[in-house]
Design a protein around this motif. Structure first.
Motif, PDB file in Angstrom:
ATOM      1  N   THR A 199     -15.912  11.452  18.538  1.00  8.97           N
ATOM      2  CA  THR A 199     -14.738  11.181  17.705  1.00  8.97           C
ATOM      3  C   THR A 199     -14.810  11.987  16.418  1.00  8.97           C
ATOM      4  OG1 THR A 199     -14.573   8.953  18.608  1.00  8.97           O
ATOM      5  CG2 THR A 199     -13.413   9.381  16.551  1.00  8.97           C
ATOM      6  N   SER A 200     -15.991  12.075  15.838  1.00  6.08           N
ATOM      7  CA  SER A 200     -16.171  12.847  14.619  1.00  6.08           C
ATOM      8  C   SER A 200     -15.848  14.319  14.864  1.00  6.08           C
ATOM      9  CB  SER A 200     -17.606  12.697  14.129  1.00  6.08           C
ATOM     10  OG  SER A 200     -17.803  13.434  12.958  1.00  6.08           O
ATOM     11  N   ARG A 201     -16.348  14.859  15.955  1.00  7.88           N
ATOM     12  CA  ARG A 201     -16.084  16.253  16.296  1.00  7.88           C
ATOM     13  C   ARG A 201     -14.594  16.478  16.548  1.00  7.88           C
ATOM     14  NH1 ARG A 201     -19.125  17.426  21.123  1.00  7.88           N
ATOM     15  NH2 ARG A 201     -20.896  17.115  19.782  1.00  7.88           N
ATOM     16  N   TYR A 202     -13.966  15.557  17.267  1.00  8.87           N
ATOM     17  CA  TYR A 202     -12.533  15.662  17.550  1.00  8.87           C
ATOM     18  C   TYR A 202     -11.732  15.628  16.246  1.00  8.87           C
ATOM     19  CZ  TYR A 202      -7.929  14.545  19.415  1.00  8.87           C
ATOM     20  OH  TYR A 202      -6.593  14.559  19.705  1.00  8.87           O
ATOM     21  N   ASN A 203     -12.092  14.734  15.352  1.00 11.49           N
ATOM     22  CA  ASN A 203     -11.422  14.623  14.062  1.00 11.49           C
ATOM     23  C   ASN A 203     -11.538  15.940  13.281  1.00 11.49           C
ATOM     24  OD1 ASN A 203     -10.049  13.428  11.923  1.00 11.49           O
ATOM     25  ND2 ASN A 203     -11.897  12.520  11.068  1.00 11.49           N
ATOM     26  N   ASP A 204     -12.727  16.518  13.250  1.00 14.98           N
ATOM     27  CA  ASP A 204     -12.932  17.789  12.553  1.00 14.98           C
ATOM     28  C   ASP A 204     -12.121  18.915  13.199  1.00 14.98           C
ATOM     29  OD1 ASP A 204     -14.696  16.535  10.847  1.00 14.98           O
ATOM     30  OD2 ASP A 204     -16.498  17.261  11.886  1.00 14.98           O
ATOM     31  N   ALA A 228      -8.151   5.985  18.524  1.00 13.70           N
ATOM     32  CA  ALA A 228      -8.736   6.920  17.563  1.00 13.70           C
ATOM     33  C   ALA A 228      -8.031   8.275  17.647  1.00 13.70           C
ATOM     34  CB  ALA A 228     -10.233   7.084  17.818  1.00 13.70           C
ATOM     35  N   ALA A 229      -7.785   8.754  18.855  1.00 15.99           N
ATOM     36  CA  ALA A 229      -7.095  10.035  19.022  1.00 15.99           C
ATOM     37  C   ALA A 229      -5.685   9.969  18.440  1.00 15.99           C
ATOM     38  CB  ALA A 229      -7.045  10.410  20.499  1.00 15.99           C
ATOM     39  N   ARG A 230      -5.018   8.844  18.630  1.00 19.27           N
ATOM     40  CA  ARG A 230      -3.668   8.671  18.082  1.00 19.27           C
ATOM     41  C   ARG A 230      -3.716   8.708  16.557  1.00 19.27           C
ATOM     42  NH1 ARG A 230      -1.513   4.489  15.945  1.00 19.27           N
ATOM     43  NH2 ARG A 230      -3.042   3.049  16.801  1.00 19.27           N
ATOM     44  N   LEU A 231      -4.684   8.010  15.968  1.00 24.47           N
ATOM     45  CA  LEU A 231      -4.793   7.994  14.503  1.00 24.47           C
ATOM     46  C   LEU A 231      -5.146   9.367  13.939  1.00 24.47           C
ATOM     47  CD1 LEU A 231      -6.525   4.629  13.565  1.00 24.47           C
ATOM     48  CD2 LEU A 231      -4.176   5.324  13.134  1.00 24.47           C
ATOM     49  N   GLU A 235      -6.560   1.724   8.457  1.00 24.36           N
ATOM     50  CA  GLU A 235      -6.654   2.743   9.513  1.00 24.36           C
ATOM     51  C   GLU A 235      -7.712   3.784   9.169  1.00 24.36           C
ATOM     52  OE1 GLU A 235      -2.066   2.849  11.201  1.00 24.36           O
ATOM     53  OE2 GLU A 235      -2.569   3.989   9.383  1.00 24.36           O
ATOM     54  N   ARG A 236      -7.724   4.224   7.911  1.00 26.42           N
ATOM     55  CA  ARG A 236      -8.731   5.205   7.489  1.00 26.42           C
ATOM     56  C   ARG A 236     -10.139   4.648   7.627  1.00 26.42           C
ATOM     57  NH1 ARG A 236      -5.529   5.872   2.963  1.00 26.42           N
ATOM     58  NH2 ARG A 236      -7.139   4.946   1.671  1.00 26.42           N
ATOM     59  N   MET A 237     -10.341   3.403   7.225  1.00 23.96           N
ATOM     60  CA  MET A 237     -11.676   2.804   7.298  1.00 23.96           C
ATOM     61  C   MET A 237     -12.135   2.638   8.746  1.00 23.96           C
ATOM     62  SD  MET A 237     -12.922   2.513   4.346  1.00 23.96           S
ATOM     63  CE  MET A 237     -12.071   4.019   3.922  1.00 23.96           C
ATOM     64  N   ARG A 238     -11.232   2.182   9.594  1.00 26.97           N
ATOM     65  CA  ARG A 238     -11.594   2.016  11.010  1.00 26.97           C
ATOM     66  C   ARG A 238     -11.936   3.363  11.642  1.00 26.97           C
ATOM     67  NH1 ARG A 238      -6.868  -1.111  13.675  1.00 26.97           N
ATOM     68  NH2 ARG A 238      -8.253  -1.132  15.472  1.00 26.97           N
ATOM     69  N   LEU A 239     -11.164   4.396  11.297  1.00 27.83           N
ATOM     70  CA  LEU A 239     -11.433   5.725  11.844  1.00 27.83           C
ATOM     71  C   LEU A 239     -12.741   6.285  11.301  1.00 27.83           C
ATOM     72  CD1 LEU A 239     -10.385   7.951  13.681  1.00 27.83           C
ATOM     73  CD2 LEU A 239      -9.068   8.837  11.756  1.00 27.83           C
ATOM     74  N   LYS A 240     -12.979   6.114  10.017  1.00 23.79           N
ATOM     75  CA  LYS A 240     -14.246   6.590   9.430  1.00 23.79           C
ATOM     76  C   LYS A 240     -15.441   5.866  10.037  1.00 23.79           C
ATOM     77  CE  LYS A 240     -12.663   8.141   4.921  1.00 23.79           C
ATOM     78  NZ  LYS A 240     -13.265   9.424   4.649  1.00 23.79           N
TER      79      LYS A 240
END
Length: 97
Positions: free
Chosen positions: A49-54, A19-22, A35-40
């Motif tokens: 993961t949501s916080r990290y993505n933001d 997830a961090a790599r994506l 990839e987008r769907m798996r990450l979402k």
């Protein structure tokens, strides 16, 4: 039927490293649909993961703004002769040590 869904779901989930790599790659390229769907999907289930993505998204956009701002500042500025001399002296002291 429900067991099959859970098996598929467990197999398609990302681990934290992937997830961090994506998330990082999403700043550099467009992710594929899968990839987008798996990450979402992971972001919906995992607050970390949501916080990290933001945070990475905000950091990436902010650094992009800073890059342009700093390029404008650097274009018009230079070090004074006195500052250049101090830097040279400091560097020669460090080289001789």
């Amino acid at each position: 039927m429900l067991k099959g869904f859970f098996n598929w779901f467990a197999g398609s989930c990302l681990n934290c490293r992937d997830a961090a790599r994506l998330v990082s790659e999403s700043c550099e390229r467009d992710l594929t649909f899968g990839e987008r769907m798996r990450l979402k999907m992971l972001c919906m289930m995992c607050p970390f993961t949501s916080r990290y993505n933001d945070q990475i998204g905000k950091l990436h956009s902010r650094l992009g703004q800073c890059e342009w701002e700093s390029a404008e500042v650097m274009k018009d500025s230079s070090l004074s002769d006195e500052c250049k001399q101090r830097l040279k002296e400091q560097m020669s002291k460090e080289e001789s040590s």
